[in-house]
Each structure stands twice: as structure tokens, then as C-alpha cells.
Design a protein around this motif. Structure first.
Motif, PDB file in Angstrom:
ATOM      1  N   ALA A  87     -53.362  15.516  -8.389  1.00 22.13           N
ATOM      2  CA  ALA A  87     -52.257  16.085  -7.582  1.00 22.13           C
ATOM      3  C   ALA A  87     -50.874  15.370  -8.314  1.00 22.13           C
ATOM      4  O   ALA A  87     -49.739  15.867  -7.729  1.00 22.13           O
ATOM      5  N   ASN A  88     -51.048  14.133  -8.784  1.00 19.95           N
ATOM      6  CA  ASN A  88     -49.657  13.431  -9.228  1.00 19.95           C
ATOM      7  C   ASN A  88     -49.438  13.870 -10.528  1.00 19.95           C
ATOM      8  O   ASN A  88     -50.348  14.369 -11.589  1.00 19.95           O
ATOM      9  N   PRO A  89     -48.203  13.710 -11.242  1.00 17.69           N
ATOM     10  CA  PRO A  89     -47.944  13.942 -12.530  1.00 17.69           C
ATOM     11  C   PRO A  89     -48.409  13.083 -13.261  1.00 17.69           C
ATOM     12  O   PRO A  89     -48.868  11.841 -12.917  1.00 17.69           O
ATOM     13  N   PHE A  90     -49.004  13.675 -14.613  1.00 14.54           N
ATOM     14  CA  PHE A  90     -49.651  12.871 -15.543  1.00 14.54           C
ATOM     15  C   PHE A  90     -48.626  11.753 -16.332  1.00 14.54           C
ATOM     16  O   PHE A  90     -47.613  12.142 -16.887  1.00 14.54           O
ATOM     17  N   VAL A  91     -48.980  10.520 -16.261  1.00 21.35           N
ATOM     18  CA  VAL A  91     -48.395   9.273 -16.801  1.00 21.35           C
ATOM     19  C   VAL A  91     -49.380   8.523 -17.947  1.00 21.35           C
ATOM     20  O   VAL A  91     -50.475   8.130 -17.364  1.00 21.35           O
ATOM     21  N   ALA A  92     -49.165   8.293 -19.126  1.00 19.18           N
ATOM     22  CA  ALA A  92     -49.969   7.519 -20.003  1.00 19.18           C
ATOM     23  C   ALA A  92     -48.821   6.591 -20.849  1.00 19.18           C
ATOM     24  O   ALA A  92     -48.134   7.190 -21.015  1.00 19.18           O
ATOM     25  N   LEU A  93     -49.493   5.464 -21.441  1.00 23.39           N
ATOM     26  CA  LEU A  93     -48.897   4.625 -22.361  1.00 23.39           C
ATOM     27  C   LEU A  93     -49.395   4.738 -23.716  1.00 23.39           C
ATOM     28  O   LEU A  93     -50.704   4.475 -23.712  1.00 23.39           O
ATOM     29  N   ALA A  94     -48.870   4.778 -24.916  1.00 24.10           N
ATOM     30  CA  ALA A  94     -49.265   4.628 -26.152  1.00 24.10           C
ATOM     31  C   ALA A  94     -49.528   3.357 -26.307  1.00 24.10           C
ATOM     32  O   ALA A  94     -48.108   2.498 -26.676  1.00 24.10           O
ATOM     33  N   VAL A 108     -45.375  11.746 -20.567  1.00 21.86           N
ATOM     34  CA  VAL A 108     -45.519  12.541 -19.172  1.00 21.86           C
ATOM     35  C   VAL A 108     -45.945  13.885 -19.233  1.00 21.86           C
ATOM     36  O   VAL A 108     -45.446  14.471 -20.347  1.00 21.86           O
ATOM     37  N   SER A 109     -46.226  14.582 -18.040  1.00 19.81           N
ATOM     38  CA  SER A 109     -46.466  16.005 -18.294  1.00 19.81           C
ATOM     39  C   SER A 109     -45.214  16.868 -17.998  1.00 19.81           C
ATOM     40  O   SER A 109     -45.339  18.108 -17.920  1.00 19.81           O
ATOM     41  N   GLN A 110     -44.161  16.204 -17.155  1.00 22.91           N
ATOM     42  CA  GLN A 110     -43.057  17.062 -16.750  1.00 22.91           C
ATOM     43  C   GLN A 110     -42.116  16.405 -17.428  1.00 22.91           C
ATOM     44  O   GLN A 110     -41.786  15.222 -17.578  1.00 22.91           O
ATOM     45  N   PRO A 111     -40.869  17.362 -18.009  1.00 20.31           N
ATOM     46  CA  PRO A 111     -39.845  16.908 -18.791  1.00 20.31           C
ATOM     47  C   PRO A 111     -38.932  16.182 -18.257  1.00 20.31           C
ATOM     48  O   PRO A 111     -38.131  15.451 -18.535  1.00 20.31           O
ATOM     49  N   LYS A 112     -38.673  16.543 -16.934  1.00 18.27           N
ATOM     50  CA  LYS A 112     -37.620  15.913 -16.085  1.00 18.27           C
ATOM     51  C   LYS A 112     -38.127  14.233 -15.412  1.00 18.27           C
ATOM     52  O   LYS A 112     -37.272  13.564 -15.094  1.00 18.27           O
TER      53      LYS A 112
END
Length: 576
Positions: A325-332, A407-411
Motif C-alpha cells: 500500500a505504501n511506495p517502495f523504498v530500498a537502500l543499496a 524509490v518507485s515514484q519519481p517525485k
């Protein structure tokens, strides 16, 4: 006496069979950290075997020339040490556990840094003989820096002079931990037979060819008194940091097993208490109970708060929900050059992502399509279709730097909290043994500097040398060896040259005679002048003054006269 065999739950556990919230609660992300030769990789090898991930155990320096599963690099197997952190995923008692085995040498401390940055819990392995050592202190500071809860595992109880009581005292004195035993050894050194579970007041024996069969029995009579004393000590240590047990302790009410376990979990998550487990991984004793403790006492992703910063530097808490339900966020957090391009290790902090979709690098704003998602098992890759919050995975085909946020959203311009990168402490000069290997040398240097932020390179214009810097001699020696093994480029290393500079201390007169005869009209000239030092604040400056008058010396010769200054100075002040 009951006779049981523990199973990993591989066949009975399916993520589709549980709800999303339950799925998160059944996850653990842990790292295995310790001083050199405390037995981290051996512990990890046993974890893989007992969970059913591998069918046969191998030793770090085994006679079969295979080596431990997590030491997949050829250089690691040759030297018998861990150089790179390696990730894997196991199932244990219907729980999914992501495990990262980290190096113990201080030269590769960045591998521990970035592993602990993305992990929710850790296992601190200590040698029953060596106890708390130098790198144990470093690892302890790293866990404190990232607020990582941990359980302690005192390993190698089968060694001569093993003394777990001394190790516990060192944990309290040197590390400053509120720690207590939850296990007691049944015998030490060659007489090590099993452990006593202090909380449940029972003996645990590890039988079978590989210690895979667990037998519970009565506590030996000679250990009953010590068990009760240690249990009381355990309750007191927990009561000092937990209100519920503290209230029962003041009322002189003995807590139940469930109450005590719940209190140990609460205090462990708050980093106010560390349960101390015992065993010997090499002799296949105590590893299954260690896994049980990881499940019981270490946090799942929903119990750890992770934050990201937006463009206005506002701190935002990540949601551990796996429903997407929330935007995707990940750390390399780690880069590695694989056979199919750059392999980027990711820790997912929020949302869900499916392969074939697009991700955005919040630092550069670049969009990239992810065509392949994999889950790592040492150097082997297992393809997956999607990843969710709490997962540790790897992406292919991403051009990024270590520490980038995706992230999955450009903004959504978010940046996860950064990791600490120590400064290099030693430098050497590197050059290829053959000039024909310059291309391979350049490729290797570029790759290593991308993968390892503590390995830095610069070219010294004065000495004309390539200077590499790292965390120690072993660190740089390993990269020189890797250059040969992976790029077929022999490297000559040595101490960097020092560029000496000389100056004059007092004014001095000079004369220079120029004579040249090459046929026809010859050349003859005599230059006289004075060289004197400039003030100390004019370091590395040179001033030339022309005091000739008239036309005896044509002005077109003056620039050439200025150039001879180096010749005259070397005549008057030869190198010492």
C-alpha cells in the motif's frame, strides 16, 4: 526422557498461508559478527545445515578442499578467512531468517558496517578461550552506532582452557553489557556433552553424526545448584531493566517461563540486556538452540523503526507493512561485479516491488527497469518475482553507488540514513608488472573502488605513481592478489616515494658560462646574478627580476636566462 528431532520447517512453512502482518512477524534479519577466528563462518555453516539449506557441512579449512559455503571466493578458501560479507536465507520453525556472515578482520570492517546498517538484529560470537578481543570492541561499537539488538553466543567450549564464566565477566567489564547466561555447559573442553537450558530447567543433548538429533533430559545433579543460582542471577539482571519482572521480583514471586522469555525479548529489543548462549559449532552443539533464541529474542522488521529524509530534511518513518500500500523504498548497501554485470544488494524498507517495473535513484533521478530480481545464497542466485518490506535481495543492471536510495515514484525524493565509512589508514604504490596489462589494471582498480568505499586510489603527479589506500596491509594485499586471480594482472606494490624539495637558506651569488660551437658562428654568454630566499609565507613561489640595462643583453634572451635558474641552483646546491 523425550527424544526429538528438530526440523527447519521448510516443507510446512509457506508465506501464502499466513497473513501479511503475520508474515512480517515471522521474519528475522540477522548478522553473524565477531573477532577473528571466533567461529562465525563455522556457526553459519551449521545454521545452513540444520535449516536444510545445505545437505553436507564443510569446514573453513577442510581436508576435502571444498571450504565453507559462505566463503565462496577462492581467496577466502585459500586463506581460511572471510573477506566479503555473504548473504543467505533460511527457514527455521516457520520463520524466514535472512543471514549475513561478516568478516572478522579489521581490514574488512566496512563489510560489517554496511551489513549492520541494514540488519535488524545480530549474533555476537565470542571465543570461550579468547573472550572479548580487539575486534569484539569494534563490532560492539558498530552495533551501538546502528542500535542493533543482539544475542551473544560463546563458541568453542570444546577448546582447552575454555572458560565461559570469564567471557561473561569480560562482557560486563569491557563492553559494559547487562548480560547473563541462559545456558550452562554440561562439561567443558573434551568433556563437552551438551547444555543446560536455565529458563526451562532441562538438559539439552545434541546427538547423531552431525548433532542433528536433540534429546531433552534431566539436569545433571551436580549442576542443579549452579543452574538455580544462575537462573536467579538471570532474573535479577532482567528485573533491573524490565518493570514487569521487576515488580514480581520485589514481591518475591518467581516469573513463569513465558513471562521470563517475554521480558528477555523486551529488554533485548531495547538493548538493555543481552542473553548469553553457549555451544561449540565445530562439534555440532548449541547451534539449534541459538536459532531458537534468534526467533524468540531478536526483532522482526515491524519492531525496528527505520527512517528516511525528504528534500526538506524532514525525518519520515518507514512502514514495515508488506501489502504494497505504501511506495517502495530500498537502500543499496553493497555493490558486487557479477558475471552478468553489477549486482546491487538491497534492503527493502517499505512497499512491494515486482520485477519488470521501474525504479528511480533518488540521488541522480535516473529511471531504471529491473528485469531480474534474485535472492542470494552465498555466490548462488535464486530468482524471485517480487520483494517486499523487510527483504534482503539483489538487483541486476543498476548503475549506482553504495548508499543510494531507490524509490518507485519519481517525485518521492527520499534518502535513507547513511552508513559510517572509516577513513583509510595505510597507503601503497600499485603498478602492473607488464605495461600490456594496463587495461586490466585500470578495470580492476575501477571495480574495486566502486565495491569498497574504504579502498581509495589517486595518481601522484610528482612521483608518477598510482597510490592505493586501505584499512591495513592485509586489505591491500588481498586486492593485489585479486587483481592477479580475477584480471590476470600481476601487481608490483611498494612504499610510496616521497617527493623531497630543497631550498636555500641565505643569499648567494652565481655565475653561469654558456659556450656552444656547432660550426659557423659560435655562442658565448655569461650570466651573473644573486639567488636569495623569499619570506617563509611565500612557500613554493619564485620571483625573477631583470636588472640589466641598455641593449648589451637583448631582451629576447631574458626568458632563456630565467630558465637556467634550475641549472644554477643544482650546481650550487647539489642534492644531499
Amino acid at each position: 526422557m523425550a527424544f526429538n528431532r528438530l526440523h527447519s520447517g521448510l516443507s510446512s512453512y509457506s508465506t501464502a498461508a499466513v497473513g501479511k502482518d503475520d508474515e512480517v512477524s515471522r521474519m528475522r534479519n540477522i548478522g553473524i559478527s565477531a573477532h577473528i577466528d571466533s567461529g562465525k563462518t563455522t556457526v553459519t555453516e551449521r545454521i545452513l545445515f540444520y535449516s536444510g539449506r545445505i545437505s553436507k557441512m564443510h569446514e573453513v579449512k577442510g581436508k576435502d578442499n571444498v571450504g565453507a559455503t559462505m566463503d565462496s571466493m577462492e581467496l577466502e578458501r585459500q586463506r581460511g578467512i572471510t573477506i566479503q560479507s555473504a548473504a543467505t536465507c533460511i527457514n527455521w520453525n516457520q520463520h524466514v531468517i535472512n543471514v549475513i556472515d561478516t568478516p572478522g578482520h579489521v581490514d574488512f570492517t566496512v563489510e560489517v558496517e554496511r551489513a549492520l546498517r541494514v540488519l535488524d538484529g545480530a549474533v555476537l560470537v565470542l571465543c570461550a578461550v579468547g573472550g572479548v578481543q580487539s575486534q569484539t570492541l569494534t563490532v560492539n561499537r558498530q552495533m551501538k552506532r546502528y542500535s542493533v539488538p543482539c544475542v551473544a553466543f560463546i563458541n568453542k567450549l570444546d577448546r582447552m582452557n575454555a572458560n565461559p564464566n570469564r567471557v561473561l565477566s569480560q562482557m560486563r567489564a569491557k563492553l559494559g553489557h547487562n548480560a547473563a547466561f541462559v545456558h550452562l555447559p554440561i562439561g567443558l573442553e573434551s568433556d563437552m556433552k551438551g547444555i543446560v537450558d536455565i529458563i526451562q530447567r532441562r538438559a539439552v543433548y545434541f546427538e547423531g553424526d552431525c548433532g542433528q538429533d536433540i534429546r531433552f533430559g534431566e539436569v545433571p545433579s551436580d549442576l542443579v545448584s549452579e543452574m538455580e543460582d544462575r537462573r536467579q542471577e538471570l532474573i535479577e539482571c532482567v528485573a533491573n531493566k524490565d518493570d514487569e519482572i521487576g515488580e514480581l521480583f520485589l514481591q518475591e514471586i518467581e516469573p513463569s517461563i513465558d513471562q521470563l522469555k517475554a521480558a528477555i525479548r523486551r529488554t533485548t529489543l531495547n538493548r538493555t540486556f543481552i542473553p548469553v548462549l553457549l555451544g561449540t559449532a565445530l562439534k555440532n552443539k548449541g547451534v539449534q538452540t541459538l536459532l531458537d533464541s534468534v526467533v524468540e529474542y531478536l526483532p522482526n522488521p515491524s519492531e525496528v523503526k527505520n527512517y528516511a529524509f525528504d528534500e526538506d530534511d524532514i525525518k519520515l518513518e518507514m512502514s514495515p507493512s508488506r501489502d504494497g500500500a505504501n511506495p517502495f523504498v530500498a537502500l543499496a548497501f553493497k555493490l558486487e561485479a557479477g558475471r552478468f554485470g553489477q549486482l546491487t544488494y538491497m534492503r527493502v524498507y517499505q512497499g512491494k516491488f515486482q520485477k519488470g517495473n521501474y525504479l528511480y535513484n533518488s540521488r541522480t533521478g535516473k529511471r531504471v527497469r529491473i528485469s531480474r530480481l534474485v535472492q542470494m545464497h552465498a555466490d548462488k542466485m535464486e530468482d524471485v518475482n517480487e520483494v517486499s518490506a523487510g527483504d534482503i535481495c539483489a538487483f541486476f543492471g543498476i548503475d549506482c553507488a553504495s548508499g543510494d536510495t531507490f524509490v518507485s515514484q519519481p517525485k518521492l525524493r527520499l534518502s535513507m540514513e547513511s552508513m559510517h565509512i572509516p577513513e583509510p589508514v595505510i597507503s601503497l604504490s600499485f603498478k602492473p608488472a607488464k605495461k600490456t596489462d594496463l587495461d586490466n589494471f585500470s578495470k580492476g582498480i575501477n571495480r574495486f573502488t566502486r565495491e569498497d568505499p574504504t579502498f581509495t586510489v589517486h595518481f601522484d603527479n610528482e612521483s608518477k605513481e598510482t597510490i592505493v589506500s586501505g584499512m591495513g596491509e592485509l586489505h591491500l594485499e588481498v586486492y593485489a592478489q585479486r587483481m592477479k586471480n580475477e584480471y590476470n594482472c600481476d601487481v608490483i606494490s611498494g612504499k610510496p616515494k616521497v617527493a623531497f624539495r630543497e631550498t636555500i637558506l641565505r643569499p648567494v651569488e652565481f655565475e653561469y658560462l654558456h659556450k656552444k660551437q656547432t660550426g659557423g658562428a659560435g655562442q658565448f654568454g655569461k650570466v651573473s646574478g644573486v639567488v636569495e630566499p623569499l619570506p617563509s609565507d611565500s612557500y613554493m613561489k619564485f620571483d625573477f627580476e631583470d636588472e640589466t640595462v641598455g641593449t648589451n643583453v637583448p631582451k629576447q634572451f631574458v626568458p632563456s636566462i630565467e630558465k637556467v635558474r634550475t641549472i644554477t641552483l643544482s650546481n650550487y646546491y647539489p642534492p644531499s
